[in-house]
Write a protein that holds these residues in place. Structure first.
Motif, PDB file in Angstrom:
ATOM      1  N   PHE A 173      25.241   1.283 -77.112  1.00  0.00           N
ATOM      2  CA  PHE A 173      25.366   2.538 -76.131  1.00  0.00           C
ATOM      3  C   PHE A 173      26.749   2.269 -75.820  1.00  0.00           C
ATOM      4  O   PHE A 173      27.647   1.214 -75.989  1.00  0.00           O
ATOM      5  CB  PHE A 173      24.646   2.540 -74.643  1.00  0.00           C
ATOM      6  CG  PHE A 173      24.817   1.104 -74.208  1.00  0.00           C
ATOM      7  CD1 PHE A 173      25.527   0.866 -73.263  1.00  0.00           C
ATOM      8  CD2 PHE A 173      23.520  -0.015 -74.283  1.00  0.00           C
ATOM      9  CE1 PHE A 173      25.752  -0.391 -72.488  1.00  0.00           C
ATOM     10  CE2 PHE A 173      23.680  -1.154 -73.590  1.00  0.00           C
ATOM     11  CZ  PHE A 173      24.657  -1.381 -72.825  1.00  0.00           C
ATOM     12  N   SER A 174      27.334   3.592 -75.140  1.00  0.00           N
ATOM     13  CA  SER A 174      28.823   3.347 -74.641  1.00  0.00           C
ATOM     14  C   SER A 174      28.795   3.892 -73.457  1.00  0.00           C
ATOM     15  O   SER A 174      28.062   4.613 -72.892  1.00  0.00           O
ATOM     16  CB  SER A 174      29.607   4.213 -75.734  1.00  0.00           C
ATOM     17  OG  SER A 174      29.233   5.559 -75.618  1.00  0.00           O
ATOM     18  N   GLU A 217      23.433   6.527 -74.542  1.00  0.00           N
ATOM     19  CA  GLU A 217      22.891   5.606 -75.814  1.00  0.00           C
ATOM     20  C   GLU A 217      22.920   6.338 -76.964  1.00  0.00           C
ATOM     21  O   GLU A 217      23.051   7.450 -77.056  1.00  0.00           O
ATOM     22  CB  GLU A 217      21.243   5.717 -75.177  1.00  0.00           C
ATOM     23  CG  GLU A 217      21.072   4.531 -74.053  1.00  0.00           C
ATOM     24  CD  GLU A 217      19.755   4.438 -73.974  1.00  0.00           C
ATOM     25  OE1 GLU A 217      18.983   4.276 -74.981  1.00  0.00           O
ATOM     26  OE2 GLU A 217      19.338   4.608 -72.649  1.00  0.00           O
ATOM     27  N   THR A 218      22.768   5.565 -78.100  1.00  0.00           N
ATOM     28  CA  THR A 218      22.905   5.725 -79.484  1.00  0.00           C
ATOM     29  C   THR A 218      21.650   6.651 -79.752  1.00  0.00           C
ATOM     30  O   THR A 218      20.589   6.169 -79.335  1.00  0.00           O
ATOM     31  CB  THR A 218      22.834   4.595 -80.222  1.00  0.00           C
ATOM     32  OG1 THR A 218      24.148   3.936 -80.106  1.00  0.00           O
ATOM     33  CG2 THR A 218      23.299   4.973 -81.704  1.00  0.00           C
ATOM     34  N   ASP A 219      21.738   7.859 -80.299  1.00  0.00           N
ATOM     35  CA  ASP A 219      20.620   8.799 -80.470  1.00  0.00           C
ATOM     36  C   ASP A 219      20.139   8.649 -81.786  1.00  0.00           C
ATOM     37  O   ASP A 219      20.590   8.923 -82.797  1.00  0.00           O
ATOM     38  CB  ASP A 219      21.196  10.316 -80.466  1.00  0.00           C
ATOM     39  CG  ASP A 219      19.933  11.218 -80.571  1.00  0.00           C
ATOM     40  OD1 ASP A 219      18.882  10.765 -80.642  1.00  0.00           O
ATOM     41  OD2 ASP A 219      20.471  12.348 -80.883  1.00  0.00           O
ATOM     42  N   TYR A 255      15.837   0.420 -83.282  1.00  0.00           N
ATOM     43  CA  TYR A 255      16.962   0.648 -84.091  1.00  0.00           C
ATOM     44  C   TYR A 255      16.734   0.415 -85.543  1.00  0.00           C
ATOM     45  O   TYR A 255      16.629   1.076 -86.433  1.00  0.00           O
ATOM     46  CB  TYR A 255      18.306  -0.145 -83.633  1.00  0.00           C
ATOM     47  CG  TYR A 255      18.794   0.153 -82.307  1.00  0.00           C
ATOM     48  CD1 TYR A 255      19.506   1.248 -81.898  1.00  0.00           C
ATOM     49  CD2 TYR A 255      18.220  -0.883 -81.357  1.00  0.00           C
ATOM     50  CE1 TYR A 255      19.640   1.269 -80.695  1.00  0.00           C
ATOM     51  CE2 TYR A 255      18.466  -0.521 -79.920  1.00  0.00           C
ATOM     52  CZ  TYR A 255      19.350   0.563 -79.622  1.00  0.00           C
ATOM     53  OH  TYR A 255      19.778   0.617 -78.324  1.00  0.00           O
ATOM     54  N   GLU A 309      26.330  -1.890 -85.014  1.00  0.00           N
ATOM     55  CA  GLU A 309      25.434  -1.087 -84.564  1.00  0.00           C
ATOM     56  C   GLU A 309      25.829  -0.822 -83.064  1.00  0.00           C
ATOM     57  O   GLU A 309      25.433  -1.477 -82.335  1.00  0.00           O
ATOM     58  CB  GLU A 309      24.050  -1.226 -84.789  1.00  0.00           C
ATOM     59  CG  GLU A 309      22.844  -0.386 -84.513  1.00  0.00           C
ATOM     60  CD  GLU A 309      21.813  -0.093 -85.030  1.00  0.00           C
ATOM     61  OE1 GLU A 309      21.484   0.775 -85.552  1.00  0.00           O
ATOM     62  OE2 GLU A 309      21.211  -1.364 -85.260  1.00  0.00           O
ATOM     63  N   PRO A 310      26.347   0.442 -82.753  1.00  0.00           N
ATOM     64  CA  PRO A 310      26.680   0.717 -81.351  1.00  0.00           C
ATOM     65  C   PRO A 310      25.429   0.970 -80.654  1.00  0.00           C
ATOM     66  O   PRO A 310      24.590   1.726 -81.276  1.00  0.00           O
ATOM     67  CB  PRO A 310      27.624   1.852 -81.322  1.00  0.00           C
ATOM     68  CG  PRO A 310      28.015   2.153 -82.815  1.00  0.00           C
ATOM     69  CD  PRO A 310      26.994   1.387 -83.721  1.00  0.00           C
ATOM     70  N   HIS A 337      35.758   6.845 -84.228  1.00  0.00           N
ATOM     71  CA  HIS A 337      35.755   6.734 -82.650  1.00  0.00           C
ATOM     72  C   HIS A 337      37.163   6.265 -82.292  1.00  0.00           C
ATOM     73  O   HIS A 337      37.520   4.936 -82.734  1.00  0.00           O
ATOM     74  CB  HIS A 337      34.662   5.781 -82.119  1.00  0.00           C
ATOM     75  CG  HIS A 337      33.471   6.166 -82.504  1.00  0.00           C
ATOM     76  ND1 HIS A 337      32.906   7.463 -82.185  1.00  0.00           N
ATOM     77  CD2 HIS A 337      32.319   5.725 -83.221  1.00  0.00           C
ATOM     78  CE1 HIS A 337      31.775   7.757 -82.369  1.00  0.00           C
ATOM     79  NE2 HIS A 337      31.278   6.617 -83.124  1.00  0.00           N
ATOM     80  N   ARG A 392      31.694  -0.150 -75.218  1.00  0.00           N
ATOM     81  CA  ARG A 392      30.574   0.212 -75.847  1.00  0.00           C
ATOM     82  C   ARG A 392      29.959  -1.324 -76.080  1.00  0.00           C
ATOM     83  O   ARG A 392      30.379  -2.365 -76.269  1.00  0.00           O
ATOM     84  CB  ARG A 392      30.847   1.000 -77.228  1.00  0.00           C
ATOM     85  CG  ARG A 392      31.537   0.000 -78.088  1.00  0.00           C
ATOM     86  CD  ARG A 392      31.713   0.733 -79.290  1.00  0.00           C
ATOM     87  NE  ARG A 392      32.212   0.177 -80.338  1.00  0.00           N
ATOM     88  CZ  ARG A 392      32.428   0.277 -81.755  1.00  0.00           C
ATOM     89  NH1 ARG A 392      31.669   1.287 -82.290  1.00  0.00           N
ATOM     90  NH2 ARG A 392      32.806  -0.525 -82.494  1.00  0.00           N
TER      91      ARG A 392
END
Lengths: 335, 326, 147
Positions: free
Chosen positions: A67-68, A77-79, A114, A64-65, C142, A258
């Motif tokens: 943030f990048s 940030e992951t939305d 999350y 699970e990413p 990605h 990330r």
């Protein structure tokens, strides 16, 4: 409780009526049946036994990413608002129950955004196990092949039709979307099939007193013997619906990167490796012992439940026949 | 094969004072499962068994981390030995590990069993689901006689035998102290499926492997069940540099499988256990056999035939092919 | 759309090919500006996994270049490398990466012209193949490349 019936051949239509949702289901992929996002309704494969990749993935993904970032200093940030309403279809009652065991972990003192984002938007649609599998022992650990705990909707296989039991409001909402396909069920109860299924479970263990027993055995030489045949792969933890350990790693290239949260396994040596090079669980014995203690003692101490739902996957998939039921009963006999 | 002979031999071995313990197989806890076991006294010998269900290579336990026979006390351990049951493929694995210096032959007492091939657990469990009680299997005249709860079932060998074992070249152990049972002849290797895949255009090959590798959950059961994957500190565990990241996606999964296959090039002894333990059925032996085929064609080399022969990639020949070099 | 310029990583051995590349420069021989040179002491030092690693992190092709057989500064490094790269190349080909992307050459310190020819040839071949897309994307699409 409201019940409906759905002819089995109408199942694809039922699922397509739910197209507002993102659907996860057991999917046929080559020779294996895996739990995955359902892209094509044809791929649904209700093989409940052979699912090494499990429903946990829908709510707690393997990676699970978070943030990048890049060298310009942009951080994205992951939305979590992008998480869609999701239906997890075709899980076993034990898998549904596993989410109720994960909830206190992820939604306890420090709620995990999350997990919460997905969990709150996910409906669980289970299929009762008419024919439990060889290593199922859910009844020994508080579950049942017809268990409703955690589920929103329970499908019961009755020959050429499914009986749908609506358990929660979310379940009601879902049946509402496909109401044209459903007909109200006659008052016939599922008690009998449920009892028959429970009787088919062949493996049992009495866990009374186990946490107390474990408390006295931590330094016992029996763990060395138990772990001696373990080859140290992570199959038992990755296929476990109640294992939740994760690692966070930064994956970078020269210009971007990330931070990702990834499943980890306590059976791997690097799981406890310190930056100093010291490893507090240096050998298989300690790692194996920790797995048992976490599931049957520490989790009891912290969350008042065992971290196990009795699905039997770790037993079925282990390459060297490390049999949890067998080992637990030997723990109980150990003095 | 006569189990009694095996037990007698095991008893004789355990009677020798230099032998610490014996690594063998015993009945598992349920159904078709077999469990590895460590036997220290003669009294325990009766639990020893051998059948076509014995799938895992016991060689793993000689090199596994925390192995009981570490040369920590050099003088003491030198005098001690471990007895070990090997099949044809295991014996090749041993040879290969000895050639690489991973284990000393002085520490081993090897009991060889000519093997008729193992049963693929996935196949037999699909055929006879819901079998909680331990089962007996023997091979007779091209059939497996499977006894479940006193009821006999006869199934042709071809339907249940593991794919790799069908083309096993060396079913009889090559180097061992004692051989139990009669020698068996091997089969010529078959590479038809490899050749078919080789002939495909790159995009299709990539697509094929992408479909396979996308299922990988990176549990590393293939690595840990492999008798030749015994590195102390596997490259996959290295964090500085991190060759393969922990993310489970196509890119990383490809990198993992390339790494695994390359590290077994010229070393894989085709036991097929990696493929059998894979929970998501990735055809790993296709990669391993491709390497095996190439190594045979290019360098006329086969892994594990002789403990004296140096490992393939540690050596070279002046006349090695170089037609691809500019 | 501008023409595709391949991104090639070249591992050159210190004693022959790196000196050869130097000579290409000092003699003002032109060759395509597509290669990024990494100097290593010997081709035997190049771990075959470097190849997979550079291909997945942005390169369209890899070149490993060292001394001619028998001329290795360390006696046998190039022989060992030769074996490894045949195997790695075959493995990557089997997995679906065109073997034209993984190249090896013998270029001595005096062969400045040959170095330019090698780079030209490799560049032309990889131009024909186009960019290596497949290996650079993860499952969510990605890109994992150097932007």
């Amino acid at each position: 409780m409201t019940t409906y019936t759905l002819p089995k051949d109408k199942l694809p239509e039922f699922l397509s009526a739910l197209s507002d949702y993102e659907i996860w289901a057991p999917v046929k992929k080559g020779p294996a049946t895996l739990f995955d996002r359902l892209d094509d309704l044809k791929d649904v494969d209700l093989d409940l036994e052979n699912q090494p990749v499990i429903s946990k993935k829908a709510i707690f993904p393997q990676n699970e990413p978070l943030f990048s970032y890049d060298r310009k200093g942009t951080v994205t940030e992951t939305d979590l608002n992008a998480v869609k309403n999701t239906i997890v279809f075709g899980i076993r009652p034990c898998d549904a129950r596993s989410f109720t065991l994960l909830d206190p972990v992820f939604e306890g003192d420090v709620p995990d955004p999350y997990y919460r984002a997905r969990r709150s938007k996910t409906a669980l649609l289970g299929i009762a196990c008419n024919d439990p599998f060889v290593n199922c022992f859910c009844t020994s650990i508080g579950g049942s092949p017809f268990g409703r705990e955690g589920l929103d909707l329970l499908f019961i296989d009755c020959g050429d039709l499914f009986t749908l039991e609506v358990i929660t409001e979310t379940g009601k909402e879902i049946t509402g979307k496909a109401s044209s396909l459903l007909s109200p069920a006659t008052a016939e109860s599922s008690e009998q099939i449920a009892q028959a299924a429970t009787d088919k479970i062949k493996r049992h263990i009495d866990l009374t007193g186990l946490p107390e027993k474990l408390a006295s055995l931590f330094e016992h030489p029996v763990w060395k013997e138990f772990a001696s045949k373990c080859i140290g792969c992570g199959i038992c933890t990755y296929s476990c619906p109640t294992c939740y350990c994760f690692d966070m790693q930064d994956e970078t290239t020269l210009k971007q990167g990330r931070r990702v949260r990834i499943w980890d396994s306590c059976m791997f040596p690097e799981y406890t490796l310190h930056a100093s090079g010291h490893n507090p669980r240096a050998t298989r014995t300690e790692r194996f012992r920790n797995r048992i203690y976490h599931k049957f003692k520490f989790n009891m101490d912290n969350f008042h439940s065992y971290s196990c739902v009795g699905c039997g996957r770790c037993i079925s998939l282990c390459p060297v026949n490390i049999d949890l039921i067998d080992y637990l009963s030997r723990v109980k006999e150990t003095e | 094969m006569d189990i009694q002979k095996l037990r007698d031999e095991a008893k004789r071995a355990l009677g020798r004072k230099e032998i610490e313990y014996l690594i063998g197989y015993k009945k598992g806890s349920y159904g078709f499962r077999i469990s590895p076991c460590f036997i220290e006294t003669k009294e325990e010998v009766d639990q020893l068994t051998f059948s076509p269900l014995c799938s895992l290579s016991l060689v793993n336990y000689l090199t596994i981390e925390g192995k009981p026979l570490l040369p920590a006390d050099e003088k003491k351990s030198k005098a001690k030995k471990v007895a070990l049951l090997v099949r044809g493929c295991d014996s090749r694995a041993l040879n290969q590990i000895i050639a690489e210096g991973g284990i000393s032959p002085d520490q081993l007492y090897v009991i060889g069993i000519p093997c008729s091939g193992v049963i693929d657990l996935k196949k037999i469990e699909a055929r006879f689901p819901h079998t909680p009680d331990p089962v007996d299997v023997v091979e007779e005249n091209g059939n497996y006689i499977i006894t479940i709860n006193d009821q006999s079932h006869t199934v042709p060998v071809d339907e249940l035998k593991a794919e790799t074992c069908k083309t096993c070249q060396y079913p009889t152990p090559l180097t061992c102290k004692k051989l139990i049972g009669d020698k068996r002849a091997g089969n010529p290797p078959q590479y038809e499926d490899i050749q078919i895949l080789e002939a495909q255009p790159p995009e299709e090959k990539w697509q094929f492997w992408q479909n396979q590798f996308s299922r990988c959950i990176r549990c590393y059961a293939c690595r840990n069940s492999c008798p030749l994957c015994y590195c102390d500190g596997c490259i996959l565990e290295k964090l500085k540099p991190q060759w393969v990241k922990r993310s489970v996606d196509t890119n990383e999964n490809f990198m993992f499988h390339i790494t695994r296959a390359f590290h077994l090039a010229g070393r894989c002894i085709s036991c097929g256990e990696c493929e059998r333990v894979c929970p998501v059925d990735i055809p790993l032996m296709k990669l391993n056999r491709k390497m095996e085929k190439d190594v045979k064609e290019l360098f006329d080399f086969e892994a594990g035939l002789d403990p004296e022969v140096k490992p393939l990639l540690n050596t070279f020949a002046i006349e090695d092919p170089e037609d691809f070099i500019l | 759309m501008s023409e595709f310029e391949p991104n090639i990583v070249a591992f050159l051995c210190n004693w022959c090919s790196y000196a050869g590349a130097d000579l290409t420069g000092t003699t003002r021989t032109h060759y395509p500006p597509t290669v990024k040179v990494i100097r290593v002491m010997c081709t035997g030092r190049v771990n075959p996994l470097f190849v997979a690693q550079v291909l997945r992190t942005g390169a369209d092709g890899v070149l490993i270049s060292g001394c001619h057989p028998g001329e290795c500064h360390y006696m046998k490094g190039n022989f060992l490398a030769r074996r490894r790269f045949i195997i790695m190349r075959n493995l990557l080909e089997f997995i679906g990466i065109d073997p034209q992307r993984i190249r090896m050459s013998w270029v001595s310190a005096s062969e400045g012209k040959k170095f330019a020819d090698v780079i030209t040839e490799v560049t032309e071949d990889i131009k024909k193949l186009g960019p290596l897309q497949s290996f650079k994307e993860n499952v969510n699409g990605h890109p994992k490349t150097e932007g």
